[in-house]
Design a protein around this motif. Structure first.
Motif, PDB file in Angstrom:
ATOM      1  N   TRP A   1       0.827  -1.211   0.000  1.00  0.00           N
ATOM      2  CA  TRP A   1       0.000   0.000   0.000  1.00  0.00           C
ATOM      3  C   TRP A   1       0.856   1.253   0.000  1.00  0.00           C
ATOM      4  O   TRP A   1       0.465   2.272  -0.602  1.00  0.00           O
ATOM      5  N   VAL A   2       2.020   1.214   0.651  1.00  0.00           N
ATOM      6  CA  VAL A   2       2.926   2.360   0.597  1.00  0.00           C
ATOM      7  C   VAL A   2       3.372   2.607  -0.843  1.00  0.00           C
ATOM      8  O   VAL A   2       3.345   3.744  -1.343  1.00  0.00           O
ATOM      9  N   ALA A   3       3.783   1.525  -1.515  1.00  0.00           N
ATOM     10  CA  ALA A   3       4.215   1.653  -2.911  1.00  0.00           C
ATOM     11  C   ALA A   3       3.070   2.126  -3.795  1.00  0.00           C
ATOM     12  O   ALA A   3       3.265   2.949  -4.696  1.00  0.00           O
ATOM     13  N   LYS A   4       1.876   1.633  -3.544  1.00  0.00           N
ATOM     14  CA  LYS A   4       0.714   2.024  -4.351  1.00  0.00           C
ATOM     15  C   LYS A   4       0.439   3.521  -4.228  1.00  0.00           C
ATOM     16  O   LYS A   4       0.214   4.216  -5.225  1.00  0.00           O
TER      17      LYS A   4
ATOM     18  N   TYR B   1       6.903 -12.636 -10.250  1.00  0.00           N
ATOM     19  CA  TYR B   1       6.871 -11.269  -9.750  1.00  0.00           C
ATOM     20  C   TYR B   1       8.292 -10.738  -9.595  1.00  0.00           C
ATOM     21  O   TYR B   1       9.092 -11.275  -8.836  1.00  0.00           O
ATOM     22  N   ILE B   2       8.606  -9.691 -10.337  1.00  0.00           N
ATOM     23  CA  ILE B   2       9.878  -8.978 -10.207  1.00  0.00           C
ATOM     24  C   ILE B   2       9.529  -7.551  -9.808  1.00  0.00           C
ATOM     25  O   ILE B   2       8.861  -6.844 -10.575  1.00  0.00           O
ATOM     26  N   PRO B   3       9.929  -7.107  -8.622  1.00  0.00           N
ATOM     27  CA  PRO B   3       9.441  -5.824  -8.100  1.00  0.00           C
ATOM     28  C   PRO B   3       9.582  -4.651  -9.056  1.00  0.00           C
ATOM     29  O   PRO B   3       8.619  -3.903  -9.276  1.00  0.00           O
ATOM     30  N   TRP B   4      10.753  -4.467  -9.659  1.00  0.00           N
ATOM     31  CA  TRP B   4      10.922  -3.270 -10.490  1.00  0.00           C
ATOM     32  C   TRP B   4      10.091  -3.349 -11.765  1.00  0.00           C
ATOM     33  O   TRP B   4       9.600  -2.314 -12.254  1.00  0.00           O
ATOM     34  N   VAL B   5       9.894  -4.558 -12.301  1.00  0.00           N
ATOM     35  CA  VAL B   5       9.067  -4.713 -13.501  1.00  0.00           C
ATOM     36  C   VAL B   5       7.609  -4.425 -13.165  1.00  0.00           C
ATOM     37  O   VAL B   5       6.921  -3.678 -13.881  1.00  0.00           O
ATOM     38  N   TYR B   6       7.120  -5.017 -12.078  1.00  0.00           N
ATOM     39  CA  TYR B   6       5.720  -4.825 -11.694  1.00  0.00           C
ATOM     40  C   TYR B   6       5.429  -3.356 -11.385  1.00  0.00           C
ATOM     41  O   TYR B   6       4.451  -2.782 -11.898  1.00  0.00           O
ATOM     42  N   TRP B   7       6.267  -2.729 -10.560  1.00  0.00           N
ATOM     43  CA  TRP B   7       5.972  -1.362 -10.137  1.00  0.00           C
ATOM     44  C   TRP B   7       6.236  -0.348 -11.247  1.00  0.00           C
ATOM     45  O   TRP B   7       5.627   0.729 -11.258  1.00  0.00           O
ATOM     46  N   LEU B   8       7.123  -0.686 -12.194  1.00  0.00           N
ATOM     47  CA  LEU B   8       7.256   0.167 -13.378  1.00  0.00           C
ATOM     48  C   LEU B   8       5.945   0.183 -14.162  1.00  0.00           C
ATOM     49  O   LEU B   8       5.492   1.249 -14.621  1.00  0.00           O
ATOM     50  N   ALA B   9       5.332  -0.987 -14.310  1.00  0.00           N
ATOM     51  CA  ALA B   9       4.042  -1.052 -15.006  1.00  0.00           C
ATOM     52  C   ALA B   9       2.982  -0.243 -14.259  1.00  0.00           C
ATOM     53  O   ALA B   9       2.180   0.470 -14.886  1.00  0.00           O
ATOM     54  N   VAL B  10       2.975  -0.323 -12.935  1.00  0.00           N
ATOM     55  CA  VAL B  10       1.991   0.434 -12.159  1.00  0.00           C
ATOM     56  C   VAL B  10       2.210   1.940 -12.324  1.00  0.00           C
ATOM     57  O   VAL B  10       1.247   2.710 -12.456  1.00  0.00           O
ATOM     58  N   VAL B  11       3.477   2.370 -12.314  1.00  0.00           N
ATOM     59  CA  VAL B  11       3.774   3.790 -12.508  1.00  0.00           C
ATOM     60  C   VAL B  11       3.265   4.265 -13.861  1.00  0.00           C
ATOM     61  O   VAL B  11       2.635   5.325 -13.972  1.00  0.00           O
TER      62      VAL B  11
ATOM     63  N   LEU C   1      12.235   1.998  -2.310  1.00  0.00           N
ATOM     64  CA  LEU C   1      11.349   0.956  -1.808  1.00  0.00           C
ATOM     65  C   LEU C   1      11.435  -0.303  -2.661  1.00  0.00           C
ATOM     66  O   LEU C   1      11.460  -1.428  -2.132  1.00  0.00           O
ATOM     67  N   VAL C   2      11.504  -0.144  -3.989  1.00  0.00           N
ATOM     68  CA  VAL C   2      11.606  -1.305  -4.876  1.00  0.00           C
ATOM     69  C   VAL C   2      12.923  -2.040  -4.636  1.00  0.00           C
ATOM     70  O   VAL C   2      12.960  -3.282  -4.635  1.00  0.00           O
ATOM     71  N   CYS C   3      14.011  -1.296  -4.419  1.00  0.00           N
ATOM     72  CA  CYS C   3      15.299  -1.943  -4.093  1.00  0.00           C
ATOM     73  C   CYS C   3      15.189  -2.737  -2.799  1.00  0.00           C
ATOM     74  O   CYS C   3      15.683  -3.873  -2.705  1.00  0.00           O
TER      75      CYS C   3
ATOM     76  N   LEU D   1      12.440  -4.039  -1.488  1.00  0.00           N
ATOM     77  CA  LEU D   1      11.599  -5.208  -1.723  1.00  0.00           C
ATOM     78  C   LEU D   1      12.338  -6.272  -2.532  1.00  0.00           C
ATOM     79  O   LEU D   1      12.162  -7.476  -2.294  1.00  0.00           O
ATOM     80  N   SER D   2      13.185  -5.850  -3.468  1.00  0.00           N
ATOM     81  CA  SER D   2      13.943  -6.806  -4.270  1.00  0.00           C
ATOM     82  C   SER D   2      14.946  -7.556  -3.412  1.00  0.00           C
ATOM     83  O   SER D   2      15.093  -8.777  -3.526  1.00  0.00           O
ATOM     84  N   ILE D   3      15.644  -6.823  -2.527  1.00  0.00           N
ATOM     85  CA  ILE D   3      16.616  -7.465  -1.648  1.00  0.00           C
ATOM     86  C   ILE D   3      15.922  -8.420  -0.690  1.00  0.00           C
ATOM     87  O   ILE D   3      16.363  -9.543  -0.458  1.00  0.00           O
ATOM     88  N   GLY D   4      14.778  -7.978  -0.138  1.00  0.00           N
ATOM     89  CA  GLY D   4      14.019  -8.859   0.758  1.00  0.00           C
ATOM     90  C   GLY D   4      13.517 -10.095   0.055  1.00  0.00           C
ATOM     91  O   GLY D   4      13.516 -11.192   0.616  1.00  0.00           O
ATOM     92  N   GLY D   5      13.078  -9.956  -1.201  1.00  0.00           N
ATOM     93  CA  GLY D   5      12.613 -11.111  -1.966  1.00  0.00           C
ATOM     94  C   GLY D   5      13.725 -12.107  -2.226  1.00  0.00           C
ATOM     95  O   GLY D   5      13.515 -13.321  -2.144  1.00  0.00           O
ATOM     96  N   ARG D   6      14.935 -11.628  -2.522  1.00  0.00           N
ATOM     97  CA  ARG D   6      16.063 -12.530  -2.751  1.00  0.00           C
ATOM     98  C   ARG D   6      16.418 -13.274  -1.479  1.00  0.00           C
ATOM     99  O   ARG D   6      16.737 -14.471  -1.512  1.00  0.00           O
ATOM    100  N   ARG D   7      16.385 -12.572  -0.351  1.00  0.00           N
ATOM    101  CA  ARG D   7      16.704 -13.233   0.921  1.00  0.00           C
ATOM    102  C   ARG D   7      15.694 -14.328   1.243  1.00  0.00           C
ATOM    103  O   ARG D   7      16.059 -15.418   1.698  1.00  0.00           O
ATOM    104  N   ASN D   8      14.413 -14.034   1.006  1.00  0.00           N
ATOM    105  CA  ASN D   8      13.381 -15.048   1.259  1.00  0.00           C
ATOM    106  C   ASN D   8      13.554 -16.250   0.345  1.00  0.00           C
ATOM    107  O   ASN D   8      13.368 -17.402   0.765  1.00  0.00           O
ATOM    108  N   ALA D   9      13.906 -16.001  -0.922  1.00  0.00           N
ATOM    109  CA  ALA D   9      14.122 -17.103  -1.851  1.00  0.00           C
ATOM    110  C   ALA D   9      15.292 -17.970  -1.430  1.00  0.00           C
ATOM    111  O   ALA D   9      15.239 -19.202  -1.510  1.00  0.00           O
ATOM    112  N   LEU D  10      16.364 -17.329  -0.954  1.00  0.00           N
ATOM    113  CA  LEU D  10      17.531 -18.083  -0.508  1.00  0.00           C
ATOM    114  C   LEU D  10      17.199 -18.911   0.736  1.00  0.00           C
ATOM    115  O   LEU D  10      17.630 -20.074   0.857  1.00  0.00           O
TER     116      LEU D  10
END
Length: 280
Positions: A46-49, A93-103, A263-265, A267-276
């Motif tokens: 919601w912050v990003a939105k 889901y790739i954060p920068w791709v998704y949020w670029l589309a939203v922008v 924020l996207v950076c 979220l991307s770092i957090g997503g990589r950590r969760n995947a690992l």
């Protein structure tokens, strides 16, 4: 009596599937989320939105005042198409791709709604009702076709197409609604932002009390966060004589872009950590 090889294979496969689901659950993920192309609905979502809605509003205003409005609309359309082609091309889901589309949806949706009023002379109330009808039709066709409006069921191209069509329409509707409260109802930008904040809080309370379902409350909040972010962005950008802080659409757009990028950076770092962590 011994089991047949087919029965053994079936039992072993079922047991393996159960174990996989348990491992995903312990890791904080769900099998249905595997390969998802939209983010989880968290506070960061919601912050990003709200940031993207504000940036779309001020960027649209900046472009149409710096270059020919028709050219600005064309640039916005090209950016929207390019970002959506990229979003449809990726498989997760790739954060920068998704949020670029939203922008880009936010920028073009703002331009489209403003064009209906400025170019065609349609009152904000009429355009808001028009976009509400369009959104209702999109939801109706989506539900009749797929039997769900959940954003976490976007496992086909058709569902994803319905989703982005609805998102684009919500931005146009939100733009018209925000302008209606600020101009037609003479509330101004700051008061409009406060009103939308209060309405969203009421929806959140109704959801928390269990009086409204997750899907309708999500889409209701999703629509209203558009005029919420736009109202506060306009308030910071417009001149004092228009009830704003006078920071300018250019600086506000750059500031919001920086916040979104940070924020996207994150979220991307957090997503990589969760995947690992899930892969261990």
């Amino acid at each position: 009596m011994t089991d047949s090889p087919q029965q053994d294979n079936f039992r072993n496969g079922a047991a393996s599937a159960v174990l996989d689901e348990r491992r995903l659950a312990r890791a904080g993920a769900s099998p249905r989320r595997a390969g998802a192309k939209v983010p989880e609905i968290t506070a960061w979502f919601w912050v990003a939105k709200v940031l993207t809605t504000g940036m779309g509003e001020t960027t649209s205003d900046f472009l149409v005042h710096q270059i020919e409005p028709a050219v600005a609309l064309g640039v916005g359309a090209v950016g929207l198409v390019a970002s959506l082609v990229l979003q449809f091309a990726v498989r997760r889901y790739i954060p920068w791709v998704y949020w670029l589309a939203v922008v880009m949806v936010s920028v073009f949706g703002t331009m489209a709604a403003d064009a209906v009023h400025v170019v065609l002379g349609v009152p904000y109330l009429v355009s808001a009702v028009f976009f509400l009808v369009v959104l209702s039709v999109v939801f109706l066709l989506w539900y009749r076709s797929e039997k769900t409006l959940s954003i976490h069921s976007l496992d086909t191209r058709r569902r994803e197409a319905f989703y982005w069509t609805a998102v684009l329409t919500t931005f146009a509707l939100g733009t018209a609604t925000g302008d209606m409260t600020a101009y037609s109802l003479n509330l101004g930008y700051l008061a409009s932002g406060a009103v939308f904040t209060a309405v969203i809080a009421v929806v959140g309370l109704l959801y928390w009390r269990g009086w409204i379902g997750a899907i309708p409350s999500f889409w209701f909040a999703y629509i209203l966060t558009r005029p919420l972010g736009a109202s506060f962005a306009d308030w910071t950008a417009v001149s004092f004589d228009r009830g704003g802080l006078g920071w300018g659409t250019g600086p506000v757009s750059l500031g919001l872009a920086a916040c979104i990028a940070a924020l996207v950076c994150y979220l991307s770092i957090g997503g990589r950590r969760n995947a690992l962590s899930r892969s261990r």
